[in-house]
Scaffold this active site. Structure first.
Site, PDB file in Angstrom:
ATOM      1  N   ASP A  70      -3.935   4.084   2.456  1.00  0.00           N
ATOM      2  CA  ASP A  70      -5.480   3.579   2.600  1.00  0.00           C
ATOM      3  C   ASP A  70      -5.917   2.335   3.216  1.00  0.00           C
ATOM      4  O   ASP A  70      -6.989   1.949   3.270  1.00  0.00           O
ATOM      5  CB  ASP A  70      -6.308   4.143   1.569  1.00  0.00           C
ATOM      6  N   ASP A  82       0.771  -1.092   0.059  1.00  0.00           N
ATOM      7  CA  ASP A  82       0.078   0.048  -0.097  1.00  0.00           C
ATOM      8  C   ASP A  82       0.967   1.360   0.115  1.00  0.00           C
ATOM      9  O   ASP A  82       1.622   1.567   0.981  1.00  0.00           O
ATOM     10  CB  ASP A  82      -0.968  -0.016   1.301  1.00  0.00           C
ATOM     11  N   GLU A 138      -7.216 -20.181 -16.721  1.00  0.00           N
ATOM     12  CA  GLU A 138      -7.910 -20.424 -15.609  1.00  0.00           C
ATOM     13  C   GLU A 138      -8.999 -21.424 -15.988  1.00  0.00           C
ATOM     14  O   GLU A 138     -10.173 -21.037 -16.187  1.00  0.00           O
ATOM     15  CB  GLU A 138      -8.464 -19.507 -14.529  1.00  0.00           C
ATOM     16  N   ASP A 164      -1.933  -1.177  -3.842  1.00  0.00           N
ATOM     17  CA  ASP A 164      -2.135  -0.265  -5.113  1.00  0.00           C
ATOM     18  C   ASP A 164      -0.922  -0.444  -6.247  1.00  0.00           C
ATOM     19  O   ASP A 164       0.030  -1.147  -5.958  1.00  0.00           O
ATOM     20  CB  ASP A 164      -2.301   1.209  -5.058  1.00  0.00           C
ATOM     21  N   ASP A 219      -9.801 -15.433 -16.703  1.00  0.00           N
ATOM     22  CA  ASP A 219     -10.475 -15.785 -15.866  1.00  0.00           C
ATOM     23  C   ASP A 219     -11.568 -16.860 -16.115  1.00  0.00           C
ATOM     24  O   ASP A 219     -12.327 -16.692 -17.185  1.00  0.00           O
ATOM     25  CB  ASP A 219     -11.063 -14.622 -14.933  1.00  0.00           C
ATOM     26  N   ASN A 240      -0.295   4.429  -0.259  1.00  0.00           N
ATOM     27  CA  ASN A 240      -1.007   5.714  -0.054  1.00  0.00           C
ATOM     28  C   ASN A 240      -1.411   5.713   1.429  1.00  0.00           C
ATOM     29  O   ASN A 240      -2.617   6.606   1.554  1.00  0.00           O
ATOM     30  CB  ASN A 240      -1.878   6.205  -1.165  1.00  0.00           C
TER      31      ASN A 240
HETATM   32  C1  NOJ Z   1     -11.823 -16.978 -10.501  1.00  0.00           C
HETATM   33  C2  NOJ Z   1     -11.068 -15.907  -9.773  1.00  0.00           C
HETATM   34  O1  NOJ Z   1      -9.609 -16.309  -9.441  1.00  0.00           O
HETATM   35  C3  NOJ Z   1     -11.879 -15.637  -8.368  1.00  0.00           C
HETATM   36  O2  NOJ Z   1     -11.110 -14.952  -7.633  1.00  0.00           O
HETATM   37  C4  NOJ Z   1     -13.324 -15.222  -8.850  1.00  0.00           C
HETATM   38  O3  NOJ Z   1     -14.186 -14.949  -7.696  1.00  0.00           O
HETATM   39  C5  NOJ Z   1     -14.006 -15.778  -9.904  1.00  0.00           C
HETATM   40  N1  NOJ Z   1     -13.050 -16.583 -10.870  1.00  0.00           N
HETATM   41  C6  NOJ Z   1     -14.951 -15.019 -10.610  1.00  0.00           C
HETATM   42  O4  NOJ Z   1     -14.461 -14.289 -11.436  1.00  0.00           O
END
Ligand code: NOJ
Length: 536
Positions: A26, A22, A277, A30, A203, A24
């Site tokens: 908060d 971090d 993934e 970041d 993803d 800044n």
């Molecule tokens: C897989 C991601 O790694 C996870 O963190 C996320 O919640 C789900 N896909 C939905 O995008």
């Protein structure tokens, strides 16, 4: 390292930016924090970083609920910070991999707001999956699917229609049969490629295309158990049965999307890459994502789910390598990420985690390291009041969620906040984390960090490591994995509870995950739960 494209055997470090550093005050990490951490990462010896999403987002699911994929969320900084980070990473010789989320947008995305305001059957609604419900008044969802975060996978809108969300209700699934969706993602890919990113982590890569949207599943609750990477109380056999046919994952149509994406990446110079993934079963299904003309890598989650068991790991390694040779793709090895218990906690022992890391670092292909893994960090115990994961919230607390592996990492041994930043961290750090801090571990030649640094350095300097070269198994007693990598490396892994002695051709010890081993007159004595690399 091998002679192929950089990503084929890279060590790629996952940064979960909210918890990295971090700048800044908060309480949240970041992009400037990541920039400040680059010298540390360069020193560790990784080849690339992959950043979990830092795009505009209401942050209902740690940024995986994207409301503008081509802009940076103010909590992380600005687009100028992203450009600076990509350039600075490159100046350290570190490649940069961005995350892309094709399965869903945030409900704050302009498209979804338009869809809600538009009538049933409109073009705006057709970018998502809107359907009428069942029952006399449409009060029953279109099918019985359960969200991966629990609760129904459908939410009803004010005019009575339902929309599909495999995750949180704030993450409406996109309809990839609408050409607007593909066009928008092409724009996003080009936007970040033009900015200089070296690749994308995709993803839920197996989820974009759905079929049979109006058909019930036979056991939707248990299916969700099987799909959770952090849900370990299920047998391999039951998981396999359930995962062999998931109606919303791994449909043939997803491959068409990635063949198009590949053409886009190939237009750019410099070996840009993708990693999917795609938690699919069996692992031969995962290999289909990295066929020629498709994606570059796929996370090897089937290996990650195994216990510390020599026979099971060997079978999985052999299977993975054979399947990937067929499609000419390199393997990946991953022990944990921001969705799973940390590896030390999952296998219940820092000693085993070190041995496991040295095993995967010696295998052909690429490795992924989740931030803090190199420090041997365990998952952090959290009070329920601190938890923020939608999986915890939607399950009414029966699912503890993934916050425990997302706690901000310790840079210094000193309180407050272990050098993470000046503000109170968004998740509380345990009181005993000084021992895992980078400054403590950097001073200790026996630390987990020191082991990772040595092993990553050997991956660069030793001709047998990395690459995709030959791995030859040598017969070994139960509980032992024994193989050679050419040229000149022998690897022995003792997963048993006993020290063992066995004949070896090794002449000297290159690296060992724990002390207490000896090499004398052609005999190796290897301590319990240890991996050793020997020079031949
Ligand atoms: C897989 C991601 O790694 C996870 O963190 C996320 O919640 C789900 N896909 C939905 O995008």
């Amino acid at each position: 390292m091998g002679p192929g494209a950089w990503w084929r055997d890279a060590a790629i470090y996952q940064v979960y930016p909210r918890s990295f550093r971090d700048s800044n005050g908060d309480g949240e990490g970041d992009l400037q924090g990541v920039i400040a951490g680059l010298p540390y990462l360069a020193d560790l010896g990784i080849d690339a970083i992959w950043l979990s999403p830092f795009y505009k987002s209401p942050n209902k699911d740690g940024g995986y609920d994207v409301s503008d994929p081509r802009d940076v969320d103010p909590r992380f900084g600005t687009l100028a910070d992203a450009k600076e980070l990509i350039e600075k990473a490159h100046s350290y010789g570190i490649k940069f991999i961005a995350d892309i989320v094709p399965n869903h947008f945030s409900s704050d995305h302009i498209w979804f707001k338009e869809a809600l305001a538009a009538p049933k059957g409109s073009a705006s609604r057709s970018r998502f999956h809107f359907y009428d419900g069942r029952g006399e008044n449409g009060e029953i969802p279109p099918n019985n699917w359960i969200s991966i975060f629990r609760g129904p996978a459908w939410t009803r809108t004010v005019d009575g229609q339902w929309y599909l969300h495999l995750f949180d209700s704030s993450q409406p699934d996109l309809n990839w049969s609408n050409p607007d969706v593909a066009a928008d993602f092409e724009k996003t890919l080009r936007f970040w490629l033009d900015l200089g990113v070296d690749g994308f982590r995709i993803d839920v890569a197996h989820g974009a295309v759905k079929e049979n949207l109006l058909i019930d599943h036979r056991d939707p609750e248990r299916l969700i158990d099987a799909l959770r990477l952090d849900f370990l109380e299920i047998s391999q056999q039951e998981r396999a049965g359930l995962l062999s046919d998931v109606p919303f994952f791994d449909r043939e149509g997803v491959h068409e999307i990635y063949r198009k994406w590949r053409l886009i990446l190939d237009e750019y110079p410099g070996d840009r890459m993708t990693v999917a993934e795609a938690f699919v079963y069996p692992s031969s299904r995962a290999a289909r994502y990295v066929r020629p003309g498709e994606l570059h890598q796929v996370f090897n989650f089937n290996f990650m789910m195994l216990g510390w068991d020599a026979a099971a790991m060997r079978a999985s390694i052999e299977g993975t390598l054979a399947e990937l040779v067929d499609v000419k793709a390199p393997a990946t090895w991953v022990l944990n990420n921001h969705d799973t218990p940390r590896v030390v906690t999952r296998i219940g022992s820092p000693r085993k985690a070190r041995a496991l890391a040295m095993l995967i670092h010696a295998l052909p292909g690429g490795v992924y390291i989740y931030q803090g893994e190199e420090l041997g960090l365990p998952s952090a115990a959290l009070p329920d009041s601190a938890r923020q994961d939608p999986a915890f919230i939607r399950s009414g607390g029966t699912d503890k969620g993934r916050d425990e592996c997302r706690v901000p990492i310790p840079w210094r041994s000193t309180l407050p906040n272990y050098g993470f930043g000046t503000g109170t961290p968004w998740l509380p750090q345990p009181t005993d984390w000084a021992q895992y801090s980078m400054d403590t571990e950097a001073k200790d030649p026996e630390s987990s960090w020191a082991l990772y640094k040595k092993s990553l350095s050997l991956r660069h300097s030793h001709p047998a490591l990395g690459g995709e070269g030959v791995l030859t198994w040598i017969d070994a007693p139960e509980g032992i994995m024994y193989f050679t990598r050419e040229p000149g490396l022998e690897v022995v892994v003792n997963t048993s509870d006993l020290d063992i002695s066995l004949p070896t051709m090794g002449t000297s010890i290159l690296l060992e995950s724990a002390k207490g081993n000896s090499l004398q007159d052609g005999v190796l004595t290897l301590a319990t739960n240890t991996t050793i690399w020997l020079q031949l």
